[in-house]
Every structure is written in structure tokens, then in C-alpha cells.
Enzyme design. Sequence first.
Site, PDB file in Angstrom:
ATOM      1  CB  SER A 127      -0.866  -0.014   1.263  1.00 39.11           C
ATOM      2  OG  SER A 127      -1.345   1.273   1.556  1.00 39.11           O
ATOM      3  CD  GLU A 129      -2.030   5.443   4.817  1.00 38.70           C
ATOM      4  OE1 GLU A 129      -2.091   6.309   5.696  1.00 38.70           O
ATOM      5  OE2 GLU A 129      -2.572   5.583   3.698  1.00 38.70           O
ATOM      6  CE1 TYR A 151      -4.193  -1.329   5.600  1.00 38.46           C
ATOM      7  CE2 TYR A 151      -3.017   0.603   4.806  1.00 38.46           C
ATOM      8  CZ  TYR A 151      -3.720  -0.558   4.555  1.00 38.46           C
ATOM      9  OH  TYR A 151      -3.934  -0.948   3.261  1.00 38.46           O
ATOM     10  CE  LYS A 155      -2.146  -3.707   3.420  1.00 43.81           C
ATOM     11  NZ  LYS A 155      -2.497  -4.912   2.636  1.00 43.81           N
TER      12      LYS A 155
HETATM   13  P1  GDP Z   1      -6.744   6.215   3.388  1.00 41.13           P
HETATM   14  O1  GDP Z   1      -5.832   6.996   2.503  1.00 41.13           O
HETATM   15  O2  GDP Z   1      -6.627   4.745   3.189  1.00 41.13           O
HETATM   16  O3  GDP Z   1      -6.623   6.599   4.815  1.00 41.13           O
HETATM   17  O4  GDP Z   1      -8.222   6.563   2.862  1.00 41.13           O
HETATM   18  P2  GDP Z   1      -9.413   7.438   3.490  1.00 41.13           P
HETATM   19  O5  GDP Z   1     -10.408   7.570   2.388  1.00 41.13           O
HETATM   20  O6  GDP Z   1      -9.895   6.883   4.775  1.00 41.13           O
HETATM   21  O7  GDP Z   1      -8.749   8.855   3.804  1.00 41.13           O
HETATM   22  C1  GDP Z   1      -8.177   9.643   2.790  1.00 41.13           C
HETATM   23  C2  GDP Z   1      -7.854  11.037   3.334  1.00 41.13           C
HETATM   24  O8  GDP Z   1      -9.059  11.739   3.577  1.00 41.13           O
HETATM   25  C3  GDP Z   1      -7.087  11.047   4.662  1.00 41.13           C
HETATM   26  O9  GDP Z   1      -6.015  11.956   4.549  1.00 41.13           O
HETATM   27  C4  GDP Z   1      -8.102  11.569   5.676  1.00 41.13           C
HETATM   28  O10 GDP Z   1      -7.504  12.328   6.713  1.00 41.13           O
HETATM   29  C5  GDP Z   1      -8.945  12.475   4.781  1.00 41.13           C
HETATM   30  N1  GDP Z   1     -10.285  12.725   5.340  1.00 41.13           N
HETATM   31  C6  GDP Z   1     -10.843  13.938   5.585  1.00 41.13           C
HETATM   32  N2  GDP Z   1     -12.061  13.792   6.127  1.00 41.13           N
HETATM   33  C7  GDP Z   1     -12.292  12.459   6.222  1.00 41.13           C
HETATM   34  C8  GDP Z   1     -13.405  11.699   6.717  1.00 41.13           C
HETATM   35  O11 GDP Z   1     -14.407  12.223   7.172  1.00 41.13           O
HETATM   36  N3  GDP Z   1     -13.278  10.335   6.654  1.00 41.13           N
HETATM   37  C9  GDP Z   1     -12.161   9.728   6.125  1.00 41.13           C
HETATM   38  N4  GDP Z   1     -12.104   8.404   6.068  1.00 41.13           N
HETATM   39  N5  GDP Z   1     -11.100  10.435   5.675  1.00 41.13           N
HETATM   40  C10 GDP Z   1     -11.169  11.773   5.729  1.00 41.13           C
END
Ligand code: GDP
Length: 328
Positions: A127, A129, A151, A155
Site C-alpha cells: 500500500s 500508506e 496500518y 503493510k
Molecule cells: P486512506 O488513505 O486509506 O486513509 O483513505 P481514506 O479515504 O480513509 O482517507 C483519505 C484522506 O481523507 C485522509 O487523509 C483523511 O484524513 C482524509 N479525510 C478527511 N475527512 C475524512 C473523513 O471524514 N473520513 C475519512 N475516512 N477520511 C477523511
Amino acid sequence: MPRALITGITGQDGLYLSELLLAKGYEVYGLIRGQNNPKLELVRNTVPGVKLVTGDLTDISSLIRALEVAQPDEVYNLGAISFVAYSWENALLTSEVTGKAVLNILEAVRLYSHDDMSKVRFYQASSSEMFGKVQEVPQRENTLLWPRSPYGVAKVFGHYMTINYRESYGMHASSGILFNHESPRRGPEFVTRKVSQAVARISLGLQDDITLGNLDAKRDWGFAGDYVDAMWRMLQQDEADDYVVATGETHSIRELLDIAFRHVGIDDWEPLVKQDPRFMRPAEVDLLIGDPSKAHDQLGWERKVDFPGLVTMMVENDLAEQRALNGR
Ligand code: GDP
């Protein structure tokens, strides 16, 4: 007929990969935890051609049994606890399932193969990440890893174990460093789906606003349906290797909101977006952008869906879903 075993069959990527492999004439087996798994129906309805085999990534003996049933030529390890925000609350469990279990399945494949390393080809879902606090922009296969979440750390363990089994035993084990990939099948806890669902509901008058965290975070978002094709291509190469799979573009949460809201005719969307520290992360991954040149050059892989195409596909899907659910 080639045979494949997929872990994480109930997830977004498991479903797309199953569709791809079934269309190519594979016999596809999916590893499923327990008979009462609530997501069983989803798999049965979406990809009825997939045969299910019981097993748990944290239990190596169940993995060996699953391999004996499926007798796969290719194993795709997509199973993991995959939601980054949740990984702080469940760091040890995430280490077990997302990290240590990769060693379980690698070792199970080695034992099942009786050291005949031409028997099974292995794909590990690594990933972006893992890049976390990015040390180079854009990120490549050899960019220094600096994970910023439990996480991401888990990974990294799986990634290096995969490389170690390749180098130590000569296993055909490849690691795909996939950047964020989304689709209408994405879980609603991820920000793309959270936005597409909320925008659909707001435009249908079912919801007033949406509450998010960091709007300035940036991601390299692609379409999951395109990314599973890269997984398959990796296992068709003569030599196993590691590949970045990305679009090479980065977009902020604000841009995501702008495209989604404008698609339903709402240009002035700022008043509809609230922020809450609850959705902020203890440590953030600020600027993910991948360099997919190696996948382009060596795998002949290319994405088909661009960012606006992805966002509008997801909003359209949620409009239809919300209309059906709410009789609108
Ligand atoms: P990730 O990259 O696997 O963590 O995918 P996510 O879709 O969970 O998050 C992507 C980005 O969106 C991260 O930088 C979060 O901090 C940002 N983000 C902003 N607001 C939100 C929210 O309400 N929910 C989530 N999941 N992410 C958010």
C-alpha cells in the site's frame, strides 16, 4: 483452466479481481472466515462463479487446508484490516491481520509447494500508506518507506516478508504498491464513498450537510477496477517484482468535494461541509502521488478511468442506490 485463491474476497478488490479472473476463464476460490459471515451474500450475488473455502489468515493450518482444496496456480493476498483510521484503535489486531498474517500465507504457500517454487505465484497487496511521511515526490518502488499509522507499519512488514520469500526461497512473489483505489463498492467509511453517498443524499433532500476531517489532505486516487488488472499482470511476468500502481496525479479532499457537488448542480457547496476533529488523524499522510512508470513500461498497464470519471461514477451509483432505498 488456471486456478486462483483470493483472500479478502468480500472486499472491493476481491470482487473486481474475481470478475476479471472469471472472465479470463479461471477457476476462482475465495477464502472466507466462518459460515455466518454477513458478507457471504454479497459475494454469492456479485460473483456467483466463485467457490468459497473456509479459512482465517491468522490460522496457518486453515490456510494450508484451503490451499489443498483450491490447488491454486496463483494466490492473491488481499485480506487485511484496511481502514487506516481504525488501525490506531486496534493497532495489535491490525499488526496480526494486516502484517503477521502475510507471513502465515507465505509460509503456508511454501509448505504446500513442498519447496517446488514454480508451483504457486503469489501477489501481496502492499500500500502507498507505507510511504506515509513521504521522503520523495512522486513515490517510486525504491522510495524510502516511512509509515505513519499502525496500518502502514503492518503493510511494511508484509511487503518486506514478500520480498524475503522471493529472495530466500525463489518464490514467484510480487508486491503491488497500490495507491488509493476507489469504486462504487468502496466502504462508506472511506472519504470518497462518504462524499459520494452524502452528495447523493443531499441532492435528493435526504441529508442537510456532511462532516469531514482534514480537507487539505491529498491522495492519488484511481479506479479499483483498473488496479486489479495490474495485480494479474504482475503474476504473468517471468520474474516476480515490486510495482507502484498509481495515476501519477494528486487531488485534495476539496477537489473531490467540488467535482462531486458540481455533478449534482451544487456549485456553492462550502456551507454544506462541516469539519470535526473526530475525523482528523493522529498523524497524517499529506501528499501521496505515485510514479507508475515501471508498471506502464514492464506490465503494459494503464488506467482507464480518470479522477472526474471516478467521482462521477460513484455519485451516479449512490444517486441510484439512494433513490431505490428511499423510493425517490
Ligand atoms: P486512506 O488513505 O486509506 O486513509 O483513505 P481514506 O479515504 O480513509 O482517507 C483519505 C484522506 O481523507 C485522509 O487523509 C483523511 O484524513 C482524509 N479525510 C478527511 N475527512 C475524512 C473523513 O471524514 N473520513 C475519512 N475516512 N477520511 C477523511
